[in-house]
Enzyme design. Structure first.
Site, PDB file in Angstrom:
ATOM      1  N   GLU A  25     -16.583 102.282  37.084  1.00  0.00           N
ATOM      2  CA  GLU A  25     -17.381 101.656  35.888  1.00  0.00           C
ATOM      3  C   GLU A  25     -16.911 100.455  35.994  1.00  0.00           C
ATOM      4  O   GLU A  25     -16.500  99.916  35.425  1.00  0.00           O
ATOM      5  CB  GLU A  25     -18.058 102.726  34.994  1.00  0.00           C
TER       6      GLU A  25
ATOM      7  N   HIS B  88     -18.929 105.133  27.192  1.00  0.00           N
ATOM      8  CA  HIS B  88     -17.615 105.087  27.471  1.00  0.00           C
ATOM      9  C   HIS B  88     -16.845 104.038  26.029  1.00  0.00           C
ATOM     10  O   HIS B  88     -17.549 103.035  26.631  1.00  0.00           O
ATOM     11  CB  HIS B  88     -17.069 105.457  28.852  1.00  0.00           C
TER      12      HIS B  88
END
Lengths: 294, 393
Positions: A211, A250
């Site tokens: 990611e 995150h």
């Protein structure tokens, strides 16, 4: 074989008597993981999970009494760095830290102590790992897996479940599936896991799920280009539509100063000869196209 | 969390770093009063700087000099209320304008690859460091602070010599460099940047003196550490924040507002990003990033729905849940309840798999929700629904 966890895993769970710790320990036990001990300071002498698992006050005692070699940490963020250090100090060689929200700077000395001791830390803020048919440590639902020979490594939780489910549905099983965690500072990187998969005779193909944020995918791609030619690989990168400068859930998923974009990571993976899926559902087909026959 | 320059300077000054005096003004009259003080104290001119959390304020006309109290009042009057990249300037910083001999860059960052605090220095100060990194990467020097001992004196000296800062300023530079790392640790910052760090010339009783000073300051704090710094939480600039952000924080939801027409509700950050990406791939534009987190119950689902629907641009909602810790039936119940209370009817596509998905499916079917089996299908249906509703997909 498998990596990180398997039939030899003897697990001690930090925080086994807490709500999360107990719930997931039960799932791990049902999956067949050898949970040999639990640890909650002040609850030593008790037994958890319907009397099946002895609880100790310290990890040191748990290791001495039960031969635990792996630990899984479910304690809150304030106490998690201490739990990691206790595990290292007690000679545990593989430590999974599931805890989310540990202040980032707290992790700098911790990863250094882990490294100096020659131990391995996975996470923090990770879902754990599963070696299907052998053991699972952490919170990944056991039901999504299928035994097989594809190694999966990912920075995410539910996105990993999505990809693994798609693989299992397509008849593609996994050797080990590892979630390395979504924080900026983590103990085990993509590159570390690729090296473990490369040395594992049971892993014939690899799926990498990355990611935005940082450059760990690029570093892994560069290594793969040199050392994993001939190993079928597929990848997925989340965050193609993520805006700059925003932390996408995150702590580590942030594009800053124009760096850490999905485009950069996709380009690096493709330059290394790794096909990148535009949806997790495409991963099984890309593995086949890359020559995976398992 | 980003904090304003004036607050960042406060943290640097608290660590004993040399920061020239400043005042924060909310009105032209306050700016005038501050300017009068600094001009009376011997400053030739004052600098007036817009306090906004976006970069490029200089180019946007947010940084000006003034030579008299009247000029300070006029200039700050023009800067206050100015729109800089969508942010309205509410405060200006006023301080004596320094006589700059030479500018440097000095910044402490958290380096993910080395898992260390890295101190970066450059003789090319006063310009954006990202530009220097692109045009002339060799002009940026780096040292890694020791993970257990911190930045060592010799490392700071290496940087000083590397950027040509020898002689009388060496000792001060070492103090400042170590101070940056200390500021980072004391406040749990991800970034502490002084750009420019400058040699400034001041006139004193014995003629001119030259010394190092931190003329600007930029600090980003680690959100994960804010619970243990209640004093720093107070520095959050609520004026520059989307009002939805505060509600999202209250319910422990990760929410980022975007420009599209398809609202997304997902569990897990990676899957939430992926859901946005698939909306885009299907020809739509996501209206938001939203992660309801693990183990979400009905109240959090309802709060997430309110956040999404507060955006008038939302024409369709895509709910994507892969149950692990999160139970699908809990989410389904939350959705049913939220829909019964919502004021605006928006098409909703729901996809729930994993833990208790069967029960979720039954509940959703009874409540006549539109469902989808796969993520790809859900994204396509949501885009089609937004198009039908007239949204610019």
């Amino acid at each position: 074989m498998s990596i990180l966890i398997g039939r030899d895993t003897r697990l001690v769970v930090h925080g086994i008597t807490g709500r999360e710790g107990e719930f997931h320990s039960r799932q791990m036990l049902d999956y067949g993981t050898h949970i040999v001990a639990g640890m909650t300071p002040g609850k030593g002498g008790l037994h958890a999970l319907d009397n099946r698992v002895p609880v100790f006050d310290t990890i040191e005692e748990a290791v001495r009494e039960t031969g635990a070699n792996t630990s899984c940490i479910f304690v809150p963020a304030v106490g998690a760095p201490d739990s990691i250090l206790e595990a290292v100090g007690s000679g545990v060689s593989t430590i999974f830290c599931i805890t989310e929200g540990i202040p980032t700077l707290d992790m700098l000395p911790v990863v250094e102590v882990v490294r100096a001791a020659g131990a391995r830390l996975i996470g923090p803020n990770c879902p754990g790992a599963t070696s299907p048919g052998r053991a699972k440590v952490g919170i990944i639902p056991g039901s999504i897996h299928r035994e097989g020979s594809v190694g999966v490594v990912s920075r995410s939780g539910t996105l990993t479940y999505e990809a693994v489910q798609a693989m299992s549905d397509a008849g593609i099983g996994q050797s080990t599936c590892v979630g390395i965690g979504g924080d900026p500072i983590i103990g085990t990187t993509f590159l570390d896991v690729l090296q473990l998969f490369a040395a594992d005779p049971d892993t014939e193909a690899i799926v990498l799920i990355g990611e935005i944020g940082g450059s760990a995918e690029e570093e892994a791609a560069a290594w793969a280009a040199e050392h994993l030619r001939g190993v079928p690989m597929a990848a997925f990168i989340a965050g193609r539509t993520a805006p700059e400068g925003k932390r996408m859930g995150h702590a580590g998923a942030i594009i800053s100063g124009g760096r850490g974009t999905a485009a950069e990571k996709v380009a690096a993976l493709e330059a290394a000869g790794i096909r990148v899926a535009s949806s997790p559902t495409e991963i099984p087909a890309l593995l086949r196209e890359a020559g995976y026959r398992g | 969390m980003k904090i304003q320059e004036a607050d960042a300077k406060l943290l640097l000054a608290a660590a004993g770093l040399p920061v020239p005096p400043w005042a924060v003004a909310r009105t032209p009259a306050e700016a005038r009063a501050a300017a009068e003080r600094y001009l009376a104290d011997g400053a030739g001119r004052v600098v007036i700087k817009a306090q906004v959390l976006v970069g490029g304020r200089g180019k946007a006309g947010g940084v000006k000099l003034a030579g008299s109290p009247q000029e300070a009042e006029d200039v700050s009057g023009r800067i206050l209320g100015l729109d800089i990249k969508g942010i309205t300037v509410r405060n200006v910083l006023v301080g004596p304008a320094a006589v700059i001999v030479k500018e440097f860059y000095l910044g402490a960052i958290l380096d993910r690859a080395s898992r260390r605090i890295v101190l970066m220095a450059s003789a090319e100060g006063g310009v954006e460091i990202e530009e220097v990194a692109k045009a002339n990467p060799a002009a940026i020097l780096r040292v890694e602070a020791h993970p257990l001992l911190g930045l060592l004196d010799y490392q700071a000296r290496e940087l000083a010599f590397g950027i040509g800062l020898a002689g009388p300023h060496l000792r001060d530079f070492v103090k400042i460099a170590k101070g940056l790392v200390a500021t980072m640790k004391a406040n749990d910052a991800d970034l502490v940047e002084v750009n420019p760090l400058a040699i400034i010339r001041e006139s004193g009783p014995e003629g001119h003196v030259e010394r190092l000073a931190c003329l600007d300051a930029k600090i980003t704090l680690d959100d994960s550490a804010l619970p243990r710094h209640p004093d720093l939480e107070k520095l959050r600039d609520l004026d520059e924040e989307d009002p939805a952000d505060a509600e999202a924080r209250h319910y422990d939801i990760s929410f980022i507002h975007l420009d599209g027409s398809i609202g997304c509700m997902v569990n897990g950050a990676g899957l939430a990003m992926t859901t946005m990406d698939l909306v885009k791939r299907a020809g739509g534009e996501p209206a938001n990033f939203l992660d309801i987190g693990g183990g979400a119950k009905a109240d959090r689902v309802a709060a997430a729905m309110r956040l999404i629907l507060a955006d008038p641009k939302v024409e369709a909602i895509l709910v994507n849940i892969f149950g692990g810790i999160t139970r699908g039936d809990e989410v389904a119940r939350g959705l049913i309840e939220a829909r019964s209370r919502q004021e605006r009817e928006v098409p909703m596509i729901v996809r729930i798999v994993g833990t208790n998905a069967e029960e979720a499916g039954r509940l959703l079917q009874e409540a006549r929700f539109e469902t989808a089996a796969s993520l790809d299908e859900a994204a396509e249906k949501a885009v089609a629904a937004a198009r039908a509703a007239g949204g610019a997909a």
